[in-house]
Design an enzyme around this catalytic site. Structure first.
Site, PDB file in Angstrom:
ATOM      1  N   PHE A 117       0.804  -1.230   0.000  1.00 15.51           N
ATOM      2  CA  PHE A 117       0.000   0.000   0.000  1.00 15.51           C
ATOM      3  C   PHE A 117       0.831   1.271   0.000  1.00 15.51           C
ATOM      4  O   PHE A 117       0.319   2.347  -0.282  1.00 15.51           O
ATOM      5  CB  PHE A 117      -0.932   0.011   1.232  1.00 15.51           C
ATOM      6  CG  PHE A 117      -0.237   0.406   2.503  1.00 15.51           C
ATOM      7  CD1 PHE A 117      -0.029   1.744   2.825  1.00 15.51           C
ATOM      8  CD2 PHE A 117       0.252  -0.553   3.388  1.00 15.51           C
ATOM      9  CE1 PHE A 117       0.634   2.107   3.997  1.00 15.51           C
ATOM     10  CE2 PHE A 117       0.904  -0.195   4.556  1.00 15.51           C
ATOM     11  CZ  PHE A 117       1.099   1.145   4.852  1.00 15.51           C
TER      12      PHE A 117
ATOM     13  N   LYS B  85      -1.379  -6.682  -9.531  1.00 13.81           N
ATOM     14  CA  LYS B  85      -2.332  -6.819  -8.423  1.00 13.81           C
ATOM     15  C   LYS B  85      -1.945  -5.767  -7.393  1.00 13.81           C
ATOM     16  O   LYS B  85      -1.021  -5.954  -6.612  1.00 13.81           O
ATOM     17  CB  LYS B  85      -2.236  -8.231  -7.828  1.00 13.81           C
ATOM     18  CG  LYS B  85      -3.493  -8.738  -7.141  1.00 13.81           C
ATOM     19  CD  LYS B  85      -3.942  -7.923  -5.937  1.00 13.81           C
ATOM     20  CE  LYS B  85      -3.153  -8.167  -4.687  1.00 13.81           C
ATOM     21  NZ  LYS B  85      -3.498  -7.225  -3.584  1.00 13.81           N
TER      22      LYS B  85
ATOM     23  N   GLU C 155      -5.070  -3.852  -1.981  1.00 12.09           N
ATOM     24  CA  GLU C 155      -6.522  -3.617  -1.898  1.00 12.09           C
ATOM     25  C   GLU C 155      -6.841  -2.348  -1.113  1.00 12.09           C
ATOM     26  O   GLU C 155      -7.954  -1.859  -1.133  1.00 12.09           O
ATOM     27  CB  GLU C 155      -7.226  -4.834  -1.283  1.00 12.09           C
ATOM     28  CG  GLU C 155      -6.862  -5.174   0.157  1.00 12.09           C
ATOM     29  CD  GLU C 155      -5.563  -5.995   0.269  1.00 12.09           C
ATOM     30  OE1 GLU C 155      -4.719  -5.948  -0.637  1.00 12.09           O
ATOM     31  OE2 GLU C 155      -5.393  -6.674   1.311  1.00 12.09           O
ATOM     32  N   ARG C 156      -5.806  -1.780  -0.426  1.00 10.28           N
ATOM     33  CA  ARG C 156      -6.069  -0.565   0.340  1.00 10.28           C
ATOM     34  C   ARG C 156      -5.901   0.707  -0.500  1.00 10.28           C
ATOM     35  O   ARG C 156      -6.370   1.769  -0.119  1.00 10.28           O
ATOM     36  CB  ARG C 156      -5.163  -0.531   1.569  1.00 10.28           C
ATOM     37  CG  ARG C 156      -5.628  -1.604   2.559  1.00 10.28           C
ATOM     38  CD  ARG C 156      -4.865  -1.568   3.823  1.00 10.28           C
ATOM     39  NE  ARG C 156      -3.614  -2.289   3.709  1.00 10.28           N
ATOM     40  CZ  ARG C 156      -2.779  -2.464   4.714  1.00 10.28           C
ATOM     41  NH1 ARG C 156      -3.042  -1.938   5.881  1.00 10.28           N
ATOM     42  NH2 ARG C 156      -1.678  -3.153   4.553  1.00 10.28           N
TER      43      ARG C 156
ATOM     44  N   SER D 133       5.125  -7.249   3.373  1.00 10.61           N
ATOM     45  CA  SER D 133       5.704  -7.567   4.679  1.00 10.61           C
ATOM     46  C   SER D 133       6.440  -8.906   4.619  1.00 10.61           C
ATOM     47  O   SER D 133       6.130  -9.762   3.782  1.00 10.61           O
ATOM     48  CB  SER D 133       4.599  -7.615   5.720  1.00 10.61           C
ATOM     49  OG  SER D 133       3.623  -8.552   5.318  1.00 10.61           O
TER      50      SER D 133
ATOM     51  N   CYS E 175       9.765   1.597   3.142  1.00 13.83           N
ATOM     52  CA  CYS E 175      10.636   0.455   3.434  1.00 13.83           C
ATOM     53  C   CYS E 175      12.074   0.920   3.653  1.00 13.83           C
ATOM     54  O   CYS E 175      12.891   0.163   4.147  1.00 13.83           O
ATOM     55  CB  CYS E 175      10.570  -0.557   2.320  1.00 13.83           C
ATOM     56  SG  CYS E 175      11.157   0.108   0.772  1.00 13.83           S
TER      57      CYS E 175
ATOM     58  N   GLU F  20       9.446  -4.381  12.863  1.00 15.18           N
ATOM     59  CA  GLU F  20       9.154  -3.275  11.951  1.00 15.18           C
ATOM     60  C   GLU F  20       7.899  -2.567  12.456  1.00 15.18           C
ATOM     61  O   GLU F  20       6.837  -3.178  12.573  1.00 15.18           O
ATOM     62  CB  GLU F  20       8.908  -3.813  10.535  1.00 15.18           C
ATOM     63  CG  GLU F  20       8.546  -2.706   9.569  1.00 15.18           C
ATOM     64  CD  GLU F  20       8.352  -3.189   8.139  1.00 15.18           C
ATOM     65  OE1 GLU F  20       7.699  -4.227   7.942  1.00 15.18           O
ATOM     66  OE2 GLU F  20       8.856  -2.514   7.222  1.00 15.18           O
TER      67      GLU F  20
HETATM   68  P1  NAD Z   1       1.314  -6.800   3.016  1.00 19.69           P
HETATM   69  O1  NAD Z   1       2.316  -7.884   3.147  1.00 19.69           O
HETATM   70  O2  NAD Z   1       0.187  -6.747   3.976  1.00 19.69           O
HETATM   71  O3  NAD Z   1       0.628  -6.842   1.555  1.00 19.69           O
HETATM   72  C1  NAD Z   1       1.391  -6.865   0.371  1.00 19.69           C
HETATM   73  C2  NAD Z   1       0.573  -7.560  -0.725  1.00 19.69           C
HETATM   74  O4  NAD Z   1       0.350  -8.915  -0.364  1.00 19.69           O
HETATM   75  C3  NAD Z   1      -0.802  -6.941  -0.962  1.00 19.69           C
HETATM   76  O5  NAD Z   1      -1.039  -6.890  -2.343  1.00 19.69           O
HETATM   77  C4  NAD Z   1      -1.757  -7.911  -0.266  1.00 19.69           C
HETATM   78  O6  NAD Z   1      -3.003  -7.981  -0.904  1.00 19.69           O
HETATM   79  C5  NAD Z   1      -1.040  -9.238  -0.375  1.00 19.69           C
HETATM   80  N1  NAD Z   1      -1.271 -10.147   0.750  1.00 19.69           N
HETATM   81  C6  NAD Z   1      -1.531  -9.802   2.046  1.00 19.69           C
HETATM   82  N2  NAD Z   1      -1.628 -10.921   2.801  1.00 19.69           N
HETATM   83  C7  NAD Z   1      -1.429 -11.973   1.983  1.00 19.69           C
HETATM   84  C8  NAD Z   1      -1.385 -13.387   2.179  1.00 19.69           C
HETATM   85  N3  NAD Z   1      -1.575 -13.924   3.365  1.00 19.69           N
HETATM   86  N4  NAD Z   1      -1.127 -14.170   1.110  1.00 19.69           N
HETATM   87  C9  NAD Z   1      -0.906 -13.645  -0.107  1.00 19.69           C
HETATM   88  N5  NAD Z   1      -0.937 -12.312  -0.351  1.00 19.69           N
HETATM   89  C10 NAD Z   1      -1.189 -11.486   0.678  1.00 19.69           C
HETATM   90  O7  NAD Z   1       2.133  -5.424   3.017  1.00 19.69           O
HETATM   91  P2  NAD Z   1       1.573  -3.924   3.119  1.00 19.69           P
HETATM   92  O8  NAD Z   1       1.095  -3.680   4.499  1.00 19.69           O
HETATM   93  O9  NAD Z   1       0.693  -3.607   1.981  1.00 19.69           O
HETATM   94  O10 NAD Z   1       2.920  -3.095   2.870  1.00 19.69           O
HETATM   95  C11 NAD Z   1       3.823  -2.764   3.874  1.00 19.69           C
HETATM   96  C12 NAD Z   1       4.992  -3.717   3.908  1.00 19.69           C
HETATM   97  O11 NAD Z   1       5.670  -3.713   2.669  1.00 19.69           O
HETATM   98  C13 NAD Z   1       6.020  -3.324   4.951  1.00 19.69           C
HETATM   99  O12 NAD Z   1       6.461  -4.484   5.625  1.00 19.69           O
HETATM  100  C14 NAD Z   1       7.143  -2.721   4.124  1.00 19.69           C
HETATM  101  O13 NAD Z   1       8.435  -2.780   4.700  1.00 19.69           O
HETATM  102  C15 NAD Z   1       7.073  -3.567   2.899  1.00 19.69           C
HETATM  103  N6  NAD Z   1       7.723  -2.905   1.786  1.00 19.69           N
HETATM  104  C16 NAD Z   1       8.958  -3.352   1.422  1.00 19.69           C
HETATM  105  C17 NAD Z   1       9.635  -2.732   0.388  1.00 19.69           C
HETATM  106  C18 NAD Z   1      11.019  -3.192   0.001  1.00 19.69           C
HETATM  107  O14 NAD Z   1      11.581  -2.603  -0.889  1.00 19.69           O
HETATM  108  N7  NAD Z   1      11.569  -4.222   0.628  1.00 19.69           N
HETATM  109  C19 NAD Z   1       9.042  -1.652  -0.275  1.00 19.69           C
HETATM  110  C20 NAD Z   1       7.782  -1.223   0.116  1.00 19.69           C
HETATM  111  C21 NAD Z   1       7.122  -1.864   1.155  1.00 19.69           C
END
Ligand code: NAD
Length: 488
Positions: free
Chosen positions: A148, A172, A175-176, A225, A280, A381
């Protein structure tokens, strides 16, 4: 009520099934809703992409980049509207939204160099009369699963390179924050990409799992995450797909006493509190060495307390809300945990009250001093505007603390000593390193790195890595007329 639609095979498709609300985090108002696409919808998109691949891969690279040139111009023309849209659904300030869009466009620009970036190499006479060459070919259908926090930028770490290399694609979004990509897909449509070359599928876990299980999808780029990243990586690999999977982070800054303190404080505050800490590459720990404790510790607390918090659409606001009420509750819980673990709460951002935005999900900048390295706040985190301070006596101890955490996205050092900088660059266990830089975000022509629990895979997003990831190497050994090969 605005409904996010899917874009499949060149058509906008509205789903009837289950939808989730999408909010403006500054006001808690509903902006619209997003569908949870089931596996059958993912199948339609993957099949459309697989059909489109047959012709797209045969389209010369110099022609494929003409679509990207058009897309770049459309993104520029729509820049301000897109930035506003990001701020509305994500909460970050307009200036931050503009920043992320600029990085997105930069990736389109770099991918336009694909005719040269995708070239292979060759050797004549590897044996008498026999030549050998390596050519790069596209894989087929690729997919990006996005978080998001950068709705406009993150898909562009992958998508322009995948398309330029001759792959077709599914995005994809989170969703937020589905509406930014929706608008960008209207621009894809205007740019005239052939049907099926780019597809947009909204949803959450079930949708992602359908992408990971679909036989036509050959490569997956994920950002999110670490807990989800691990599962995505394992499932993609079990299904024989290529995967580049970026996870969470806990980024430390080291501040040496010889750093230029005025600029260090400003840069560290921007890193920790920019994007409301939901970046991140945000600093979440600052380790002071020797005399830096007093000069840095006091000033960072003052800067944190003075930061202007409010709606990202308002002039002069330096920090917006966090993404959701749950996120705010989690962040506030971790601040309390820090206190319980023995840290001193120097600036407390909980219970923020923003006049005119009482319903919004705000947490003000927070500073915890004396975070114990064995505690939860050191390891976890937080993904909010919370900076933990630690203190040590030597640069060696500081580097040991950096390497003690499980993540490895970014680490930065503030100093005027070249020797200390080299030592740090050499020894720090992180993929992105900053020297007097608070957010060491690689440009589009460098890989967006990440190590340890922050990245699973080999090839990263952006630049040459993305080209390698979205192509497969074919090696050809060839023998031609007899006169070249004396043996026969
Ligand atoms: P998230 O893991 O909740 O969601 C990421 C994606 O995964 C979304 O599209 C979501 O729909 C999907 N998803 C969620 N749960 C799932 C599951 N159980 N199975 C399959 N797909 C699932 O992350 P978020 O809250 O949207 O984003 C924040 C996180 O992203 C933080 O941990 C941040 O550090 C990380 N991030 C990392 C980088 C990097 O470069 N390493 C960059 C940006 C964000």
């Amino acid at each position: 009520m605005r409904r996010a639609m899917n874009f499949i095979d060149g058509q906008w498709v509205e789903l009837q099934g289950q939808h989730l609300p999408v909010f403006n985090p500054a006001t808690a108002e509903t902006l619209g809703e997003v569908p949870l696409s089931p596996a059958a919808v993912v199948d339609r998109a993957a099949q459309a992409a697989a059909r489109a691949f047959q012709d797209w891969r045969r389209t010369p690279a110099v022609e494929r980049v003409q679509y990207l040139f058009r897309l770049k111009n459309l993104l520029e023309a729509d820049f301000e509207e897109l930035a506003r849209g990001i701020t509305l659904e994500n909460g970050k300030t307009l200036e931050e939204s503009r920043g992320e869009l600029r990085r997105a466009i930069e990736n389109v620009e770099v991918a336009c160099g694909i005719p040269i970036l995708m070239q292979g190499y060759n050797s004549e006479d590897i044996a008498r009369g026999i030549d050998e060459s390596m050519i790069r070919q596209p894989l087929g259908v690729g997919a990006a699963i996005c978080p998001f926090n950068f709705p406009g930028m993150i898909p562009f770490w992958f998508l322009p390179y995948a398309l330029a290399c001759g792959n077709t694609y599914i995005v994809k979004p989170s969703e937020r924050v589905p509406f930014t990509m929706l608008r960008i897909f209207e621009l894809f449509e205007q740019a005239g990409f052939p049907p099926g070359v780019v597809n947009l599928v909204h949803g959450a876990r079930e949708t992602v799992e359908a992408v990971l299980d679909h036989p036509a999808v050959r490569a997956v780029s994920f950002v999110g995450s670490t807990a989800v990243a691990r599962r995505v990586y394992a499932r993609a690999a079990a299904n024989g797909k290529r995967a580049q999977v970026q996870g969470g982070a806990k980024n430390p800054l080291i501040i040496l006493p010889d750093a230029d303190m005025d600029s260090t404080i400003r840069i560290a505050a921007d890193s920790a509190f920019g994007n409301a800490g939901q970046r991140c590459l945000a600093a979440s720990l600052a380790i002071t060495v020797g005399e830096a404790r007093e000069s840095f510790g006091e000033a960072i607390a003052q800067v944190a307390a003075e930061r202007v918090v409010g709606s990202g659409l308002e002039q002069g606001v330096e920090m917006g809300p966090v993404i959701s009420a749950e996120s705010r509750a989690r962040i506030e819980g971790l601040i309390q945990r820090g206190e319980q673990e023995g840290a001193e709460l120097v600036v407390d951002g909980r219970g923020a009250h923003i006049p005119g935005f009482e319903q919004g999900w705000f947490v003000r900048p927070t500073v915890l001093r004396g975070v114990p390295p064995e505690g939860e706040v050191f390891q976890t985190e937080i993904f909010g505007p919370v900076l933990g301070l630690l203190h040590v006596d030597t640069v060696e101890e500081a580097i040991a603390l950096v390497n003690r955490g499980s993540y490895g996205n970014m680490a930065s050092l503030f100093t005027s000593s070249g020797a200390a900088a080299r030592k740090f660059r050499y020894e720090a266990d992180a993929g992105n390193i900053g020297i007097n830089i608070g957010v060491a975000a690689p440009m589009a022509f460098f890989p967006f790195s990440g190590w340890r629990d922050s990245f699973f895979g080999v090839l990263h997003g952006q630049g040459r890595d993305a080209v390698e990831f979205y192509t497969q190497q074919k090696v050809v050994v060839e023998r031609w007329p007899k006169e070249w090969t004396r043996k026969f």
